[in-house]
Structure formats: C-alpha cells, structure tokens
Motif scaffolding. Structure first.
Motif, PDB file in Angstrom:
ATOM      1  N   LEU A  26       0.828  -1.211   0.000  1.00 32.82           N
ATOM      2  CA  LEU A  26       0.000   0.000   0.000  1.00 32.82           C
ATOM      3  C   LEU A  26       0.862   1.261   0.000  1.00 32.82           C
ATOM      4  O   LEU A  26       0.538   2.241  -0.676  1.00 32.82           O
ATOM      5  CB  LEU A  26      -0.928  -0.013   1.213  1.00 32.82           C
ATOM      6  CG  LEU A  26      -2.010  -1.101   1.222  1.00 32.82           C
ATOM      7  CD1 LEU A  26      -2.810  -1.051   2.516  1.00 32.82           C
ATOM      8  CD2 LEU A  26      -2.935  -0.964   0.021  1.00 32.82           C
ATOM      9  N   LEU A  27       1.961   1.232   0.763  1.00 31.87           N
ATOM     10  CA  LEU A  27       2.857   2.389   0.803  1.00 31.87           C
ATOM     11  C   LEU A  27       3.465   2.653  -0.568  1.00 31.87           C
ATOM     12  O   LEU A  27       3.454   3.792  -1.053  1.00 31.87           O
ATOM     13  CB  LEU A  27       3.956   2.155   1.837  1.00 31.87           C
ATOM     14  CG  LEU A  27       5.048   3.226   1.900  1.00 31.87           C
ATOM     15  CD1 LEU A  27       4.466   4.573   2.319  1.00 31.87           C
ATOM     16  CD2 LEU A  27       6.174   2.798   2.841  1.00 31.87           C
ATOM     17  N   GLY A  29      13.204  -2.994  -4.992  1.00 28.85           N
ATOM     18  CA  GLY A  29      14.174  -2.136  -4.314  1.00 28.85           C
ATOM     19  C   GLY A  29      14.336  -2.499  -2.853  1.00 28.85           C
ATOM     20  O   GLY A  29      15.451  -2.474  -2.303  1.00 28.85           O
ATOM     21  N   TYR A  30      13.226  -2.871  -2.210  1.00 30.07           N
ATOM     22  CA  TYR A  30      13.286  -3.266  -0.801  1.00 30.07           C
ATOM     23  C   TYR A  30      14.155  -4.511  -0.626  1.00 30.07           C
ATOM     24  O   TYR A  30      15.046  -4.542   0.233  1.00 30.07           O
ATOM     25  CB  TYR A  30      11.868  -3.522  -0.289  1.00 30.07           C
ATOM     26  CG  TYR A  30      11.817  -3.914   1.172  1.00 30.07           C
ATOM     27  CD1 TYR A  30      11.827  -2.938   2.167  1.00 30.07           C
ATOM     28  CD2 TYR A  30      11.767  -5.243   1.547  1.00 30.07           C
ATOM     29  CE1 TYR A  30      11.794  -3.291   3.508  1.00 30.07           C
ATOM     30  CE2 TYR A  30      11.734  -5.615   2.884  1.00 30.07           C
ATOM     31  CZ  TYR A  30      11.741  -4.631   3.856  1.00 30.07           C
ATOM     32  OH  TYR A  30      11.714  -4.994   5.184  1.00 30.07           O
ATOM     33  N   CYS A  31      13.888  -5.546  -1.423  1.00 30.13           N
ATOM     34  CA  CYS A  31      14.668  -6.787  -1.327  1.00 30.13           C
ATOM     35  C   CYS A  31      16.143  -6.530  -1.648  1.00 30.13           C
ATOM     36  O   CYS A  31      17.042  -7.082  -0.994  1.00 30.13           O
ATOM     37  CB  CYS A  31      14.110  -7.841  -2.268  1.00 30.13           C
ATOM     38  SG  CYS A  31      12.461  -8.444  -1.843  1.00 30.13           S
ATOM     39  N   TRP A  32      16.391  -5.722  -2.642  1.00 34.53           N
ATOM     40  CA  TRP A  32      17.752  -5.429  -3.101  1.00 34.53           C
ATOM     41  C   TRP A  32      18.589  -4.790  -1.993  1.00 34.53           C
ATOM     42  O   TRP A  32      19.664  -5.291  -1.626  1.00 34.53           O
ATOM     43  CB  TRP A  32      17.662  -4.545  -4.329  1.00 34.53           C
ATOM     44  CG  TRP A  32      18.968  -4.048  -4.882  1.00 34.53           C
ATOM     45  CD1 TRP A  32      20.197  -4.630  -4.739  1.00 34.53           C
ATOM     46  CD2 TRP A  32      19.161  -2.873  -5.682  1.00 34.53           C
ATOM     47  NE1 TRP A  32      21.149  -3.898  -5.397  1.00 34.53           N
ATOM     48  CE2 TRP A  32      20.537  -2.813  -5.989  1.00 34.53           C
ATOM     49  CE3 TRP A  32      18.308  -1.889  -6.183  1.00 34.53           C
ATOM     50  CZ2 TRP A  32      21.077  -1.789  -6.763  1.00 34.53           C
ATOM     51  CZ3 TRP A  32      18.840  -0.884  -6.957  1.00 34.53           C
ATOM     52  CH2 TRP A  32      20.212  -0.829  -7.235  1.00 34.53           C
ATOM     53  N   ILE A  33      18.109  -3.680  -1.437  1.00 27.57           N
ATOM     54  CA  ILE A  33      18.890  -2.954  -0.438  1.00 27.57           C
ATOM     55  C   ILE A  33      18.925  -3.718   0.890  1.00 27.57           C
ATOM     56  O   ILE A  33      19.970  -3.755   1.564  1.00 27.57           O
ATOM     57  CB  ILE A  33      18.326  -1.533  -0.239  1.00 27.57           C
ATOM     58  CG1 ILE A  33      18.318  -0.786  -1.575  1.00 27.57           C
ATOM     59  CG2 ILE A  33      19.141  -0.780   0.792  1.00 27.57           C
ATOM     60  CD1 ILE A  33      19.687  -0.646  -2.226  1.00 27.57           C
ATOM     61  N   HIS A  84       7.094   3.881 -11.805  1.00 25.90           N
ATOM     62  CA  HIS A  84       8.157   2.897 -11.663  1.00 25.90           C
ATOM     63  C   HIS A  84       9.320   3.461 -10.855  1.00 25.90           C
ATOM     64  O   HIS A  84       9.811   2.826  -9.914  1.00 25.90           O
ATOM     65  CB  HIS A  84       8.658   2.457 -13.035  1.00 25.90           C
ATOM     66  CG  HIS A  84       7.631   1.738 -13.839  1.00 25.90           C
ATOM     67  ND1 HIS A  84       7.847   1.339 -15.147  1.00 25.90           N
ATOM     68  CD2 HIS A  84       6.369   1.337 -13.543  1.00 25.90           C
ATOM     69  CE1 HIS A  84       6.776   0.725 -15.599  1.00 25.90           C
ATOM     70  NE2 HIS A  84       5.860   0.728 -14.650  1.00 25.90           N
ATOM     71  N   VAL A  85       9.763   4.654 -11.234  1.00 27.91           N
ATOM     72  CA  VAL A  85      10.900   5.267 -10.544  1.00 27.91           C
ATOM     73  C   VAL A  85      10.527   5.602  -9.105  1.00 27.91           C
ATOM     74  O   VAL A  85      11.302   5.360  -8.166  1.00 27.91           O
ATOM     75  CB  VAL A  85      11.370   6.525 -11.291  1.00 27.91           C
ATOM     76  CG1 VAL A  85      12.458   7.233 -10.508  1.00 27.91           C
ATOM     77  CG2 VAL A  85      11.871   6.158 -12.681  1.00 27.91           C
ATOM     78  N   GLY A  86       9.325   6.149  -8.910  1.00 23.31           N
ATOM     79  CA  GLY A  86       8.882   6.476  -7.554  1.00 23.31           C
ATOM     80  C   GLY A  86       8.810   5.249  -6.668  1.00 23.31           C
ATOM     81  O   GLY A  86       9.230   5.272  -5.503  1.00 23.31           O
ATOM     82  N   GLY A  87       8.285   4.141  -7.216  1.00 24.62           N
ATOM     83  CA  GLY A  87       8.223   2.904  -6.445  1.00 24.62           C
ATOM     84  C   GLY A  87       9.599   2.385  -6.100  1.00 24.62           C
ATOM     85  O   GLY A  87       9.845   1.940  -4.971  1.00 24.62           O
ATOM     86  N   LEU A  88      10.524   2.424  -7.063  1.00 22.26           N
ATOM     87  CA  LEU A  88      11.883   1.929  -6.820  1.00 22.26           C
ATOM     88  C   LEU A  88      12.592   2.754  -5.756  1.00 22.26           C
ATOM     89  O   LEU A  88      13.235   2.190  -4.852  1.00 22.26           O
ATOM     90  CB  LEU A  88      12.679   1.960  -8.125  1.00 22.26           C
ATOM     91  CG  LEU A  88      14.120   1.445  -8.045  1.00 22.26           C
ATOM     92  CD1 LEU A  88      14.156  -0.016  -7.625  1.00 22.26           C
ATOM     93  CD2 LEU A  88      14.832   1.633  -9.387  1.00 22.26           C
ATOM     94  N   VAL A  89      12.479   4.070  -5.832  1.00 28.11           N
ATOM     95  CA  VAL A  89      13.122   4.934  -4.835  1.00 28.11           C
ATOM     96  C   VAL A  89      12.532   4.679  -3.440  1.00 28.11           C
ATOM     97  O   VAL A  89      13.267   4.565  -2.454  1.00 28.11           O
ATOM     98  CB  VAL A  89      12.964   6.414  -5.230  1.00 28.11           C
ATOM     99  CG1 VAL A  89      13.431   7.331  -4.098  1.00 28.11           C
ATOM    100  CG2 VAL A  89      13.747   6.705  -6.499  1.00 28.11           C
ATOM    101  N   ALA A  90      11.202   4.567  -3.375  1.00 27.22           N
ATOM    102  CA  ALA A  90      10.557   4.296  -2.087  1.00 27.22           C
ATOM    103  C   ALA A  90      10.978   2.937  -1.544  1.00 27.22           C
ATOM    104  O   ALA A  90      11.231   2.778  -0.341  1.00 27.22           O
ATOM    105  CB  ALA A  90       9.035   4.354  -2.244  1.00 27.22           C
ATOM    106  N   CYS A 132      13.806   1.260  -2.174  1.00 32.26           N
ATOM    107  CA  CYS A 132      15.194   1.319  -1.721  1.00 32.26           C
ATOM    108  C   CYS A 132      15.305   2.005  -0.364  1.00 32.26           C
ATOM    109  O   CYS A 132      16.076   1.566   0.501  1.00 32.26           O
ATOM    110  CB  CYS A 132      16.050   2.048  -2.763  1.00 32.26           C
ATOM    111  SG  CYS A 132      16.310   1.121  -4.296  1.00 32.26           S
ATOM    112  N   ALA A 133      14.528   3.068  -0.176  1.00 29.47           N
ATOM    113  CA  ALA A 133      14.547   3.772   1.116  1.00 29.47           C
ATOM    114  C   ALA A 133      14.030   2.871   2.235  1.00 29.47           C
ATOM    115  O   ALA A 133      14.610   2.811   3.326  1.00 29.47           O
ATOM    116  CB  ALA A 133      13.715   5.046   1.025  1.00 29.47           C
ATOM    117  N   ALA A 134      12.934   2.150   1.968  1.00 30.83           N
ATOM    118  CA  ALA A 134      12.395   1.236   2.977  1.00 30.83           C
ATOM    119  C   ALA A 134      13.362   0.090   3.245  1.00 30.83           C
ATOM    120  O   ALA A 134      13.536  -0.343   4.394  1.00 30.83           O
ATOM    121  CB  ALA A 134      11.042   0.687   2.502  1.00 30.83           C
ATOM    122  N   GLY A 135      14.013  -0.422   2.192  1.00 29.29           N
ATOM    123  CA  GLY A 135      15.002  -1.477   2.372  1.00 29.29           C
ATOM    124  C   GLY A 135      16.200  -1.008   3.171  1.00 29.29           C
ATOM    125  O   GLY A 135      16.773  -1.780   3.950  1.00 29.29           O
TER     126      GLY A 135
END
Length: 286
Positions: A184-185, A215-219, A264-270, A272-275
């Motif tokens: 949801l976030l 991005g979350y899994c990656w970071i 796509h970019v917004g989701g990836l940045v978010a 990575c930040a959460a990760g």
C-alpha cells in the motif's frame, strides 16, 4: 562461519513440533528470540533453503513415515504455497477481481471508480476532475486503487507473476501485514509520483509496487543478507534494464502504449529507502 537465518516467525507461533522434527532428522539448528520474533538458524545457506521448504510442508511437525529426507525436499504443492503466502494470494485475487470488474480496462464506467482522479467522457476525450475534489468527497481509496487496475491480459499476467515471486519472499521473511503495508505504501507513493510528473492521465498497474518490492529486497539483502531475498541471478539487472528501456521512450515510439515511468521510478526509490531502513535495523539486531 556465520549462521544463516532459515525462518523468522511471530513469538506467539508454536514452533515446538517443527523443532522436534528437525531434531529427529538430525538437522543442526538453534532458535533465538529477537524482539517480536523467533528466529531459527542453521549453519549454511543451502540447508536454510531446505529447512524453509520443509516448514512449508510440515509447519507443525510430522510423523517419521511422512517426512522425506531434508537433503532432498519435495516442492510444496500449490495449495500449500497459497496457505503459506495467503496475503500475497489475497492481493492477487483482488487484482483479478478488479480486472474482471473493469474488463481489463475496457469498461470506463467501472474504471472511473478506481482511477486516481474521477473523469467523464465527452466525445473522444477524457476530462478529469480535480484531484482534491475526490478526496474532499471521501474517496480516499483512489490514492492506492490504481495499483489494481490493468490494461490487457499481458499487463495483468506479467505483474501478477512478479508480485507472486516478490510478495511471497517478503511475506515469508516479515509476515503478511508487513507485505500489505509495504504494498500500500509503494502503491501510494508511486501513484503520487505519476500524478505529480505526468499530470492528469489514465494509469494503473502493480508495476510501481513491484519496483518498490524489488528495491526493498535489493537494499535489505545488501545490508542484512537473508536467503528469502536472494533473487535468481539476473533478475535485478533485467528489471533495471527494462526500467531504462521504458524511460528511453522506445516503448511509446513503437506504439505499445504509454508507460507510467514516474510510478516505476517512484516505487523503486521508495522501496530502496524502505530497504535501507529495514536492512539497517535487521543488521543492528544481529
């Protein structure tokens, strides 16, 4: 050699039956408590994968005659996977229901209730209402509902497959409600990014959420390695290359439709930040 985390389950879950099964099979392991979770550790990563697959089949333990050799675990059945990843399954079920309700984006009468902005059709054009007008009318679901909209069977199939792959990993590692919260976030932030940079438009899909989960899994994996987030080789590179291809405008030029690049970019940045936050906290706990 550092121990490898094989399972992380809530404190209230009874793992005694499964632990007894591991003892009977002479699988080296130990269990520790970390705040709101109990963690099962094994010596090597290969054994961690086997233990997780064994848990999917026998979470409460089982008799000797029912359990295969853990060195050669059988792949859990489809129903067992659905039960183990029930939140992932629920999100995908809702996505399929929305696809049927909107006729894969062809029913504008149904679609207008789920888009980021309400709209009406006049001639061959869509006219969008002001964004805040919908929120003032209490239609707060529009902030996230575009993530469930898909345009065409290929769009739906690809996003569903990737959500099944990434969602199950996060649900197994952190639990069902963490997966829902992250979805949801990332859906909210990717929708806002698309609206902010793309203006009033018709967009939807799980893609922004998927790039967030990726991005979350990656970071997280870089900071606090865990078997759950060890993606198949080449997946990360392929997803990032596809993002760059979409950003280049090639897809639009070839006539395959518009891509919600900002989402796509917004989701990836978010993601990575959460990760970064989640991985840092996990590293500190270790």
């Amino acid at each position: 050699m550092n121990p490898v985390e094989a399972l992380r389950r809530p404190l209230q879950e009874d793992l005694s039956g499964f632990v007894a099964l591991l003892r009977r099979l002479q699988v080296p392991h130990r269990v520790s408590e970390e705040r709101d979770a109990q963690v099962l550790w094994v010596p090597v990563e290969a054994l961690a994968v086997q233990v997780r697959e064994l848990y999917l089949r026998y979470p409460q333990g089982a008799g000797e005659e029912a359990v295969p050799n853990p060195a050669r675990p059988s792949r859990p059945g489809f129903i067992a996977q659905l039960r183990a990843s029930w939140m992932t399954s629920a999100v995908l079920l809702l996505t399929l229901l929305v696809a049927a309700f909107t006729l894969l984006g062809d029913s504008f009468a149904a679609l207008r209730w789920l888009t980021f902005q309400d709209f009406h059709i006049q001639g061959e054009y869509l006219y969008f209402q002001p964004w805040l007008a919908s929120l003032e009318a209490g239609q707060w679901w529009r902030l996230v509902s575009p993530m469930f909209i898909h345009f065409g069977i290929l769009h739906l199939a690809m996003n569903s497959l990737w959500y099944w792959e990434l969602g199950r990993r996060i649900e197994a590692r952190h639990g069902a409600f963490t997966l829902l919260s992250l979805s949801l976030l990332f859906g909210l932030l990717s929708n806002l990014a698309q609206f902010w940079f793309g203006g009033p438009s018709l967009f939807g899909g799980l893609s922004g959420v998927l790039y967030g989960l990726l991005g979350y899994c990656w970071i997280f994996q870089l900071l606090a390695p865990t078997p759950a987030y060890q993606l198949p080789r080449g997946v990360l590179a392929m997803m990032l290359i596809w993002l760059l291809v979409c950003l280049s405008g090639v897809i639009d030029t070839l006539g395959f439709g518009s891509i919600a690049n900002a989402a796509h970019v917004g989701g990836l940045v978010a993601g990575c930040a959460a990760g970064l936050v989640g991985g840092a906290l996990a590293r500190l706990r270790r």
